[in-house]
Each structure stands twice: as structure tokens, then as C-alpha cells.
Write an enzyme that holds these catalytic residues in place. Structure first.
Site, PDB file in Angstrom:
ATOM      1  N   SER A   9      46.454  41.583  45.322  1.00 15.27           N
ATOM      2  CA  SER A   9      46.434  40.359  44.509  1.00 15.27           C
ATOM      3  C   SER A   9      46.707  40.667  43.057  1.00 15.27           C
ATOM      4  CB  SER A   9      45.050  39.723  44.628  1.00 15.27           C
ATOM      5  OG  SER A   9      44.911  38.679  43.705  1.00 15.27           O
ATOM      6  N   TYR A  51      36.255  39.850  43.855  1.00 11.01           N
ATOM      7  CA  TYR A  51      37.435  39.708  44.706  1.00 11.01           C
ATOM      8  C   TYR A  51      38.528  40.684  44.263  1.00 11.01           C
ATOM      9  CZ  TYR A  51      41.874  37.834  46.330  1.00 11.01           C
ATOM     10  OH  TYR A  51      43.127  37.722  46.869  1.00 11.01           O
ATOM     11  N   LYS A  87      39.926  44.229  46.191  1.00  9.26           N
ATOM     12  CA  LYS A  87      41.331  44.491  46.535  1.00  9.26           C
ATOM     13  C   LYS A  87      41.790  45.815  45.908  1.00  9.26           C
ATOM     14  CE  LYS A  87      42.490  40.856  48.966  1.00  9.26           C
ATOM     15  NZ  LYS A  87      43.032  40.956  50.326  1.00  9.26           N
TER      16      LYS A  87
END
Ligand code: UFG
Length: 334
Positions: free
Chosen positions: A117, A141, A145
Site C-alpha cells: 500500500s 495498517y 504492510k
């Protein structure tokens, strides 16, 4: 040989499966259906309902199918949720990826494509961001990643037969142009999905989070990429890895930014519906502008976007939203 798609019953994964099948690939899907839908997996793909942390289930899949490549989408994706429940994100996105990578090594899988991402960059500033920009994730988040990217980097360094591509997605939106797949979750926090719900009467309007950012109209600027172009980027990355290309990380965006207000106006124009829009305070953690420099993906993989047009993205998102009707997670009308 077969390609294993984790999270293949979810939004981006289901588009990936369609792209692979169109290219004549043999496709195996593993998904625990925590957010995906079994109906989203086409009949030509072999489907296993299993968690990627279920090592026995994975070993059985590797024993049954000759898998040379994995495209790994399974994971949690809501940034605000990750702030509230960080350990869930490290568990689902990082720890479970570790199990999958170990099983992939044991099964001698050669190519691994990871759904990363733009969140690994945090708030990169007002210029398009290249892959060499500093990592500064601002949410669990993004960190979850990035940690998986680093696991892949370290594993590839000592396993010459294992190569990976970490694809860093910008703002994914739209639906399959043939309407075989789309974003079906009713819990989405994503702007174009929410605007499509507002335009189809499923929500009572939309809020714009913040109008005092350092951008031309004060609202945040993002790089919206059509989900089918994104699936094609993965297919190009797969061809690149299969041809022996070295491990890479690549941005997936178009390099053009649109403000929240521009997107909202475009959804109103395409739908012909003047839904209610209210101004709200900034949402925690939103960066003013995140736009990709995607030169690398185009040059290294030969990726050529074909749906690089905001109106097309919105038209497909709206059409899918209409077909979904009011069902939650239900199968859309054909
Ligand atoms: N927005 C609104 N109203 C809404 C929803 C969103 O004004 O109802 C605004 C947001 O504040 C933001 C923009 O629309 O300025 C885009 O928001 P999204 O939630 O659609 O997407 P994000 O840019 O926050 O997040 C996306 C991906 C993440 C990824 C991140 C990386 O969805 O998975 O980009 O930059 F981590």
C-alpha cells in the site's frame, strides 16, 4: 502450473482471478470468507475456504496443485480500524503472511506478489511519490504492510529461487467493465464507494472530511486507479518475475491526482443525482496529497493502464452499485 490467489473472494482479488483466467492461467483461490464472498469466485477457479494461517490447509493445496506463483491479497484494509485494533492488523497482515511465506518457501514457489500500500509512505508531501521515498507509515495498517515487505526482502535475500514484487496500491476504485465483479462490502470507508452508495440512495449523503488542507481546493488529493488496471499490473509483474526479473517494489497509481470535491462533483455529474454533501472536520490521519510516480511499474513490467479516466472508474462503480441493490454481501443481479 497454477497461480494461488489468497483473498481471491474479495474486491481486488476477485478482479485478479478474472484477469488470470482470461490469460488462460489455472487459478486456485484460498479465502476464509471473513470479508469476501464465495459467489465472487468464478467457477473456473478452484476454491478453498481456508485461512492463510492454516498451515495444514496450505500444505494440502500445495500437494494438490503445482503452484509456481502466489498473489497475496488476503488481509485487513481499513486504516481507522487498524488504529483502534493494531494487534488485529499485525496478526492478520503480518503474522499470517509469515506463515504463508514459510509454506511458499517449503513448496518451492518461485514468484510471490504482495498486495502492499501507499500507506507505507505515510504523508509524502505534495509531489508524486517514487518507490525510493522514505517509509513513514502513519497507521498500524501501513506498518503491517511494510513489515511484510521487509519479511519478503529478507527471505528473498537468502533464497535465490524465491523472488517477489510488492505492489503499493494507491486509491483503488471502480469495478470490472463487464460487471462480473466489484466492491461489495457495505462497511467500506472509501470515497468513491461511499459516493456511489449516496448516488444510488443507499446512504443519506456524504461528508467531506476537511476543506483546509494545503491543496488547490482545500480537500485531499488522491490518485484513483481502476481495479482492472491494477489487476493487469499484477499480471505484468507476474510475467516479469516468471521471466527471471529481480525482486522489486512498485507503485500502482496513474500519477494524476483528484481532490475529494472533484470526485464528488464527478460522481454527481455521471450519476445525475445531486446527493447531499456536508462539510465535516478532518478525518484523523489523512494526508493532504498522495499521488504515485508510477514510472517504474510502466518501465519494469511494461504495464500500460487502459482505464486511466476518473469518469470511467466512477461509471463502473455506479453500475456495480446499482446491480448490488440493497443486499449486504449478496450476489448482484446478472
Ligand atoms: N473521504 C471523505 N468522505 C468520505 C470518505 C473519504 O471526504 O466519506 C476523503 C478522505 O478523507 C480522503 C479521501 O476521501 O481525503 C480518500 O479517502 P479513502 O478512504 O477513499 O482512501 P484513503 O486515501 O484514506 O486510503 C487509501 C486506501 C488505503 C491506503 C491509503 C494509502 O484505501 O488502503 O489509500 O494512501 F492505505
Amino acid at each position: 502450473m497454477s497461480v494461488l490467489v489468497t483473498g481471491g473472494a474479495g474486491y481486488i482479488g476477485s478482479h485478479m482471478v478474472l484477469t488470470l483466467l482470461e490469460q488462460g492461467e489455472d487459478v486456485v483461490v484460498v479465502d476464509n470468507l471473513s470479508t469476501g464472498n464465495e459467489w465472487a469466485v468464478p467457477g473456473q477457479a478452484r476454491f478453498y475456504k481456508a485461512d492463510i494461517a492454516d498451515a495444514d490447509a496450505l500444505d494440502a493445496i500445495f500437494a494438490t496443485h503445482a503452484i509456481d506463483a502466489i498473489i497475496h491479497f488476503a488481509g485487513l484494509i481499513i486504516v481507522s480500524e487498524s488504529v483502534e485494533a493494531p494487534l488485529d492488523y499485525y496478526s492478520e497482515n503480518t503474522c499470517k503472511s509469515r506463515v504463508l511465506i514459510q509454506r511458499a518457501l517449503d513448496a518451492k514457489v518461485e514468484s510471490f506478489i504482495f498486495s502492499s500500500s501507499a500507506a507505507v509512505y505515510g504523508a509524502p508531501g505534495l509531489e508524486p511519490v517514487t518507490e525510493s521515498a522514505p517509509f513513514a507509515p502513519e497507521s498500524p495498517y501501513g506498518t503491517s504492510k511494510l513489515m511484510t515487505e521487509w519479511m519478503l526482502r529478507d527471505v528473498a535475500a537468502v533464497n535465490p529461487g524465491f523472488r517477489y514484487a510488492a505492489l503499493r496500491y494507491f486509491n483503488v476504485a471502480g469495478a470490472d467493465p463487464k460487471m462480473r465483479a466489484g466492491q461489495s462490502s457495505r462497511q467500506s470507508t472509501h470515497l468513491i464507494k461511499i459516493a456511489a452508495e449516496a448516488a444510488t440512495g443507499k446512504r443519506d449523503g456524504l461528508q467531506i472530511f476537511g476543506d483546509d488542507f494545503d491543496t488547490p481546493d482545500g480537500t485531499c488529493v488522491r490518485d484513483y486507479i481502476h481495479v482492472t488496471d491494477l489487476a493487469n499490473a499484477h499480471y505484468c509483474a507476474l510475467a516479469y518475475l516468471r521471466a527471471g526479473g529481480p525482486s522489486v517494489a512498485a507503485n500502482c497509481g496513474y500519477g494524476s491526482g483528484y481532490s475529494v470535491r472533484q470526485v464528488v462533483d464527478a460522481v454527481k455529474a455521471v450519476s445525475g443525482v445531486d446527493f447531499r454533501v456536508t462539510q465535516a472536520p478532518r478525518r484523523a490521519g489523512d494526508a493532504a496529497m498522495i499521488v504515485a510516480d508510477s514510472t517504474f511499474a510502466r518501465e519494469a513490467f511494461g504495464w500500460m493502464p487502459e482505464l486511466d479516466d476518473l469518469e470511467t472508474i466512477i461509471r463502473h462503480a455506479l453500475e456495480w452499485e446499482r446491480r448490488l441493490g440493497n443486499r449486504t454481501g449478496g450476489q448482484p443481479d446478472g
